[in-house]
Design a protein around this motif. Sequence first.
Motif, PDB file in Angstrom:
ATOM      1  N   GLU A 121       0.834  -1.203   0.000  1.00  0.00           N
ATOM      2  CA  GLU A 121       0.000   0.000   0.000  1.00  0.00           C
ATOM      3  C   GLU A 121       0.873   1.258   0.000  1.00  0.00           C
ATOM      4  N   LEU A 122       1.960   1.227   0.773  1.00  0.00           N
ATOM      5  CA  LEU A 122       2.874   2.364   0.801  1.00  0.00           C
ATOM      6  C   LEU A 122       3.548   2.545  -0.553  1.00  0.00           C
ATOM      7  N   MET A 123       3.935   1.448  -1.167  1.00  0.00           N
ATOM      8  CA  MET A 123       4.657   1.513  -2.436  1.00  0.00           C
ATOM      9  C   MET A 123       3.739   1.837  -3.613  1.00  0.00           C
ATOM     10  N   PHE A 124       2.568   1.181  -3.675  1.00  0.00           N
ATOM     11  CA  PHE A 124       1.726   1.281  -4.862  1.00  0.00           C
ATOM     12  C   PHE A 124       0.383   1.960  -4.633  1.00  0.00           C
ATOM     13  N   GLY A 125      -0.033   2.120  -3.407  1.00  0.00           N
ATOM     14  CA  GLY A 125      -1.326   2.716  -3.119  1.00  0.00           C
ATOM     15  C   GLY A 125      -2.434   1.674  -3.091  1.00  0.00           C
ATOM     16  N   LEU A 126      -3.615   2.115  -2.777  1.00  0.00           N
ATOM     17  CA  LEU A 126      -4.755   1.207  -2.676  1.00  0.00           C
ATOM     18  C   LEU A 126      -5.352   0.844  -4.024  1.00  0.00           C
ATOM     19  N   GLY A 127      -5.174   1.688  -5.020  1.00  0.00           N
ATOM     20  CA  GLY A 127      -5.802   1.473  -6.326  1.00  0.00           C
ATOM     21  C   GLY A 127      -5.444   0.142  -6.950  1.00  0.00           C
ATOM     22  N   ILE A 128      -4.192  -0.220  -6.943  1.00  0.00           N
ATOM     23  CA  ILE A 128      -3.764  -1.480  -7.542  1.00  0.00           C
ATOM     24  C   ILE A 128      -4.300  -2.655  -6.744  1.00  0.00           C
ATOM     25  N   LYS A 129      -4.227  -2.552  -5.437  1.00  0.00           N
ATOM     26  CA  LYS A 129      -4.719  -3.635  -4.576  1.00  0.00           C
ATOM     27  C   LYS A 129      -6.216  -3.868  -4.800  1.00  0.00           C
TER      28      LYS A 129
END
Length: 130
Positions: free
Chosen positions: A73-81
């Motif tokens: 989440e820190l690296m890519f954010g919530l959008g990808i998850k």
Amino acid sequence: MNRKLEFSKRLSTALLQAGYKAEAAVLEREFNLRHYGKPMTLHGVNKWLKGESIPPYEKIITLAEWLGVPPDELMFGLGIKQKVEQERKRWDEEIGYQERELFEAFLALPAAQKKVVREVILAFKKAHSQ
């Protein structure tokens, strides 16, 4: 938007949510107290906060553990998850036993036959979309 700028926004938000100021001096001090590798300089952490660089993975892990944020989440954010979870949900909900049986049969085929089946399916898809 730029990946580095997006990371800097997520880092600043995580710092604030954890009760710290999103400032280079605070980040340098607190990070170096927790990280057992090469310490960061004030200039280095300032680049993280300004969106000029992204730390390597081992430093992301230290940040994530300290700030209580999942590293992905820190690296890519919530959008990808969320996008990945939606795709998984779609597959789990829309694929029945017949499709699963078909996929299992496909996976058991030799590579040459898989290629033929793939080309046939893509031809059907192309014809259907026109």
